[in-house]
Design a protein around this motif. Structure first.
Motif, PDB file in Angstrom:
ATOM      1  N   LEU A   1       1.760  -5.542 -54.421  1.00  0.00           N
ATOM      2  CA  LEU A   1       3.171  -5.193 -55.058  1.00  0.00           C
ATOM      3  C   LEU A   1       3.305  -3.237 -55.526  1.00  0.00           C
ATOM      4  O   LEU A   1       3.767  -2.377 -55.232  1.00  0.00           O
ATOM      5  CB  LEU A   1       3.053  -5.658 -55.758  1.00  0.00           C
ATOM      6  N   LEU A   2       1.776  -3.266 -56.186  1.00  0.00           N
ATOM      7  CA  LEU A   2       1.379  -2.318 -56.867  1.00  0.00           C
ATOM      8  C   LEU A   2       1.042  -0.954 -56.396  1.00  0.00           C
ATOM      9  O   LEU A   2       1.111   0.279 -56.526  1.00  0.00           O
ATOM     10  CB  LEU A   2       0.226  -2.335 -58.898  1.00  0.00           C
ATOM     11  N   ALA A   3       0.647  -1.333 -54.762  1.00  0.00           N
ATOM     12  CA  ALA A   3      -0.181  -0.116 -53.825  1.00  0.00           C
ATOM     13  C   ALA A   3       1.260   0.423 -54.136  1.00  0.00           C
ATOM     14  O   ALA A   3       0.506   1.877 -53.692  1.00  0.00           O
ATOM     15  CB  ALA A   3      -1.227  -0.350 -53.571  1.00  0.00           C
ATOM     16  N   ARG A   4       1.671   0.384 -53.743  1.00  0.00           N
ATOM     17  CA  ARG A   4       2.494   0.989 -53.414  1.00  0.00           C
ATOM     18  C   ARG A   4       4.093   1.837 -54.647  1.00  0.00           C
ATOM     19  O   ARG A   4       5.145   1.823 -54.469  1.00  0.00           O
ATOM     20  CB  ARG A   4       3.683   0.541 -51.677  1.00  0.00           C
ATOM     21  N   ALA A   5       3.867   1.251 -55.598  1.00  0.00           N
ATOM     22  CA  ALA A   5       4.673   1.708 -56.774  1.00  0.00           C
ATOM     23  C   ALA A   5       5.253   3.240 -57.162  1.00  0.00           C
ATOM     24  O   ALA A   5       5.709   3.639 -57.149  1.00  0.00           O
ATOM     25  CB  ALA A   5       3.819   0.773 -58.173  1.00  0.00           C
ATOM     26  N   SER A   6       4.143   3.543 -56.808  1.00  0.00           N
ATOM     27  CA  SER A   6       4.388   5.343 -57.100  1.00  0.00           C
ATOM     28  C   SER A   6       5.155   5.562 -55.831  1.00  0.00           C
ATOM     29  O   SER A   6       6.358   6.529 -56.381  1.00  0.00           O
ATOM     30  CB  SER A   6       3.058   5.909 -57.156  1.00  0.00           C
ATOM     31  N   THR A   7       5.362   5.538 -54.678  1.00  0.00           N
ATOM     32  CA  THR A   7       6.479   5.555 -53.416  1.00  0.00           C
ATOM     33  C   THR A   7       7.468   4.758 -54.035  1.00  0.00           C
ATOM     34  O   THR A   7       8.625   5.702 -54.462  1.00  0.00           O
ATOM     35  CB  THR A   7       6.044   4.916 -52.199  1.00  0.00           C
ATOM     36  N   GLY A   8       7.801   3.698 -54.982  1.00  0.00           N
ATOM     37  CA  GLY A   8       8.945   3.515 -55.020  1.00  0.00           C
ATOM     38  C   GLY A   8       9.944   4.364 -56.295  1.00  0.00           C
ATOM     39  O   GLY A   8      10.393   4.477 -56.056  1.00  0.00           O
ATOM     40  N   ARG A   9       8.914   4.507 -57.328  1.00  0.00           N
ATOM     41  CA  ARG A   9       8.790   5.728 -57.630  1.00  0.00           C
ATOM     42  C   ARG A   9       9.546   6.428 -57.601  1.00  0.00           C
ATOM     43  O   ARG A   9      10.276   7.420 -58.295  1.00  0.00           O
ATOM     44  CB  ARG A   9       7.916   4.911 -59.479  1.00  0.00           C
ATOM     45  N   MET A  10       8.909   7.493 -56.833  1.00  0.00           N
ATOM     46  CA  MET A  10       8.975   8.837 -56.280  1.00  0.00           C
ATOM     47  C   MET A  10      10.759   8.919 -56.081  1.00  0.00           C
ATOM     48  O   MET A  10      11.743   9.579 -55.715  1.00  0.00           O
ATOM     49  CB  MET A  10       7.971   9.395 -55.591  1.00  0.00           C
ATOM     50  N   ILE A  11      10.775   7.277 -54.881  1.00  0.00           N
ATOM     51  CA  ILE A  11      11.947   7.393 -54.682  1.00  0.00           C
ATOM     52  C   ILE A  11      13.504   7.268 -55.417  1.00  0.00           C
ATOM     53  O   ILE A  11      14.198   7.658 -55.421  1.00  0.00           O
ATOM     54  CB  ILE A  11      11.847   6.358 -53.289  1.00  0.00           C
ATOM     55  N   ARG A  12      12.820   6.339 -56.541  1.00  0.00           N
ATOM     56  CA  ARG A  12      14.017   5.887 -57.312  1.00  0.00           C
ATOM     57  C   ARG A  12      14.327   7.196 -58.672  1.00  0.00           C
ATOM     58  O   ARG A  12      15.240   7.708 -58.637  1.00  0.00           O
ATOM     59  CB  ARG A  12      13.368   4.626 -58.024  1.00  0.00           C
ATOM     60  N   GLU A  13      12.727   7.889 -58.962  1.00  0.00           N
ATOM     61  CA  GLU A  13      13.425   9.000 -59.993  1.00  0.00           C
ATOM     62  C   GLU A  13      13.185  10.087 -59.329  1.00  0.00           C
ATOM     63  O   GLU A  13      14.130  11.337 -59.859  1.00  0.00           O
ATOM     64  CB  GLU A  13      11.981   8.939 -60.348  1.00  0.00           C
ATOM     65  N   GLY A  14      12.990  11.148 -58.170  1.00  0.00           N
ATOM     66  CA  GLY A  14      13.174  11.456 -56.985  1.00  0.00           C
ATOM     67  C   GLY A  14      11.786  12.908 -57.569  1.00  0.00           C
ATOM     68  O   GLY A  14      10.542  12.429 -58.486  1.00  0.00           O
ATOM     69  N   ALA A  15      11.817  14.220 -57.418  1.00  0.00           N
ATOM     70  CA  ALA A  15      10.702  14.726 -56.896  1.00  0.00           C
ATOM     71  C   ALA A  15      11.264  16.073 -57.426  1.00  0.00           C
ATOM     72  O   ALA A  15      11.847  16.446 -56.810  1.00  0.00           O
ATOM     73  CB  ALA A  15      10.026  14.324 -55.304  1.00  0.00           C
ATOM     74  N   THR A  16      10.056  16.649 -58.107  1.00  0.00           N
ATOM     75  CA  THR A  16      10.375  18.100 -57.906  1.00  0.00           C
ATOM     76  C   THR A  16       9.903  19.321 -57.312  1.00  0.00           C
ATOM     77  O   THR A  16       8.284  18.951 -57.399  1.00  0.00           O
ATOM     78  CB  THR A  16      10.206  18.178 -59.425  1.00  0.00           C
ATOM     79  N   VAL A  17      10.492  19.855 -56.167  1.00  0.00           N
ATOM     80  CA  VAL A  17       9.548  20.483 -55.244  1.00  0.00           C
ATOM     81  C   VAL A  17      10.015  21.843 -55.222  1.00  0.00           C
ATOM     82  O   VAL A  17      11.521  22.562 -55.541  1.00  0.00           O
ATOM     83  CB  VAL A  17       9.375  20.318 -54.039  1.00  0.00           C
ATOM     84  N   VAL A  18       8.580  23.030 -56.005  1.00  0.00           N
ATOM     85  CA  VAL A  18       9.261  24.338 -56.308  1.00  0.00           C
ATOM     86  C   VAL A  18       8.371  25.513 -54.797  1.00  0.00           C
ATOM     87  O   VAL A  18       7.505  24.861 -55.025  1.00  0.00           O
ATOM     88  CB  VAL A  18       7.966  24.224 -57.778  1.00  0.00           C
TER      89      VAL A  18
END
Ligand SMILES: Nc1nc2c(ncn2[C@@H]2O[C@H](COP(=O)(O)OP(=O)(O)O)[C@@H](O)[C@H]2O)c(=O)[nH]1
Ligand SMILES: [Mg+2]
Length: 447
Positions: free
Chosen positions: A206-223
């Motif tokens: 479950l935790l292995a994919r949490a960072s993906t989930g978080r990125m989807i939920r919170e969004g990402a910053t691309v500069v």
């Protein structure tokens, strides 16, 4: 704790004018209070849309035509009696309905209070309540899908399955404790260790994919970075699908950060255009350059743009060195012109739009990997991730103790119970009032 014996009211639709506007009442007196300002004398029939009018005090003329619906407890959003009144979406009319309800004795609801009541009444667990806010906040279809999965109980189900396994193990260890004289173990230490290890493995999955989930939920910053005039602002505008940033042939046009949220592969990406990276004596421009450098430092991904129609300059090389350790994509722009030096970069033309689909895909996979986006993770919320990590730590302690053998069951039980408590906190079976306040504060009023 929280007051739940009174009747609350709020406008549920966004502020401003609209075709329709909805006011909701929830609580034991919802029907009675609605009756004081709705014209129809007879009580509203459960779950029937009733066309009626809103009147002001006493015999004053009616002010709006509305449709009112009564949802009796417990079959309502909150689990209490609820009356929903849909009127014309004018702030003046909706406020009049709101004031009518308050005059009659309702209290203005706090943000998220309807959902909080649904939680307190057992209509939804905490994970599902949080999903309601995520669903409303969703800016991309993928974010909405992840939130809806959570609302439907995907994560609740996973947590429940883990909890059931822990409960079973705890029960057997406790039974061994209760019947010490028999010298009989309801679970052998080796079996206990294996059982715990398998729960840890399920948690890890479950935790292995949490960072993906978080990125989807919170969004990402691309500069977007690069020296002046390589086409950063043009690329920004192409990705944003709008002429947001000013593009000119004059180097140093962009002097501040320009940000736009765009949907890239389903992720809400905060795209940041920066001032060209160069030595400058212009005060405003150099502040812009400094801001660009700071933005790069916090970015999830940097697009380093070079001009493919010119040989690399010293400034290009310096930026490439500077960003070599960052998560980055080197983008060679102006592919419509003759290529100066073939390179294995992503080639685009901001002028013609060539190469932008591959660029979008490259951005998505640099952020989370393409595979992962297709089947989004069930876990995405930092609160859940932190609690599951704590749960895992307690389980690991228990597993090590069980493996060492010779450890009294009591010791294992302490860690296993601590682990279970973390799972309870995720779904809200055991959560402090502060945590609940914090969670429901981020909701809109009327939800
Ligand atoms: N031929 C060509 N010119 C481009 C391309 N992208 C940008 N330009 C031009 O390059 C100049 C600088 O563009 P701009 O986006 O302002 O660059 P920035 O300073 O890096 O933000 C402008 O005159 C653009 O029209 C491209 O793909 N091809
Ligand atoms: Mg620019």
């Amino acid at each position: 704790m929280f007051a739940t014996d009174d009747t609350i009211v709020a406008i549920a639709t966004p502020s401003g004018r609209g075709a329709l506007g909805v006011v909701r009442l929830s609580g034991p007196r919802a029907l009675e209070l609605a009756g004081t300002f709705l014209e129809r004398g007879a009580p509203l029939q459960p779950r029937h849309a009733t066309f009626t009018r809103v009147r002001r005090d006493g015999d004053a003329p009616a002010i709006d035509e509305v449709v009112a619906t009564f949802f009796p407890a417990p079959h309502s959003y909150t689990g209490e009696d609820v009356v929903e009144i849909s009127g014309h979406g004018s702030p003046v009319l909706l406020r009049a309905v709101l004031e009518g309800a308050i005059t009659a004795g309702a209290r203005l609801a706090a943000p998220g209070e309807f959902t909080l009541r649904a939680f307190l009444n057992g209509k939804r667990d905490l994970v599902q309540s949080e999903a309601v806010a995520d669903l409303i906040d969703a800016a991309t279809p993928l974010q909405a899908r992840v939130a809806f999965d959570q609302l439907e109980g995907t994560l609740t189900g996973r947590i429940g399955a883990l909890d059931a396994r822990l409960f079973d193990l705890i029960a057997r260890l406790e039974a061994s404790l209760d019947f010490p004289d028999e010298g009989y173990h309801f679970v052998e230490p080796a079996h206990a260790a294996a059982a715990i290890a398998s729960v840890v493995a399920a948690l890890d999955a479950l935790l292995a994919r949490a960072s993906t989930g978080r990125m989807i939920r919170e969004g990402a910053t691309v500069v977007i970075a690069g020296r002046p005039n390589v086409g950063k602002s043009s690329i920004f505008n192409r990705l944003a699908g709008a002429e947001r940033a000013i593009v000119t042939p004059v180097p140093g046009t962009t002097r501040d950060l320009v940000t736009e949220t765009v949907d890239i592969g389903g992720m809400a990406v905060a795209l940041v255009d920066t001032a060209g990276w160069r030595e400058t004596r212009d005060l405003v421009e150099s502040e812009g350059v400094a801001r660009g450098t700071r933005a790069r430092a916090v970015a999830d991904l940097v697009l380093v743009v070079v001009d493919g129609s010119e040989p690399l300059t010293d400034e290009d090389s310096r930026l490439l060195d500077d960003t070599s350790k960052a998560n980055r994509i080197v983008v060679s722009n102006k592919s419509d012109l003759a290529e100066a030096a073939p390179a294995c970069h992503v080639r685009v033309s901001a002028l013609t739009g060539d190469g932008f689909e591959p660029l979008r895909r490259a951005i998505a996979s640099a952020l989370v990997g393409e595979e992962r986006l297709r089947d989004p993770a069930p876990i995405s919320n930092t609160r859940h991730i932190a609690l599951l990590e704590e749960c895992r730590a307690s389980l690991e302690a228990a597993r090590r103790a069980a493996e060492a053998g010779d450890v009294p069951e009591e010791f294992l039980l302490i860690d296993l119970q601590a682990a279970r408590m973390r799972l309870d906190e995720v779904v809200g079976r055991r959560t402090s009032e502060d945590v609940l306040r914090h969670i429901f504060e981020r909701f809109c009023i009327g939800k």
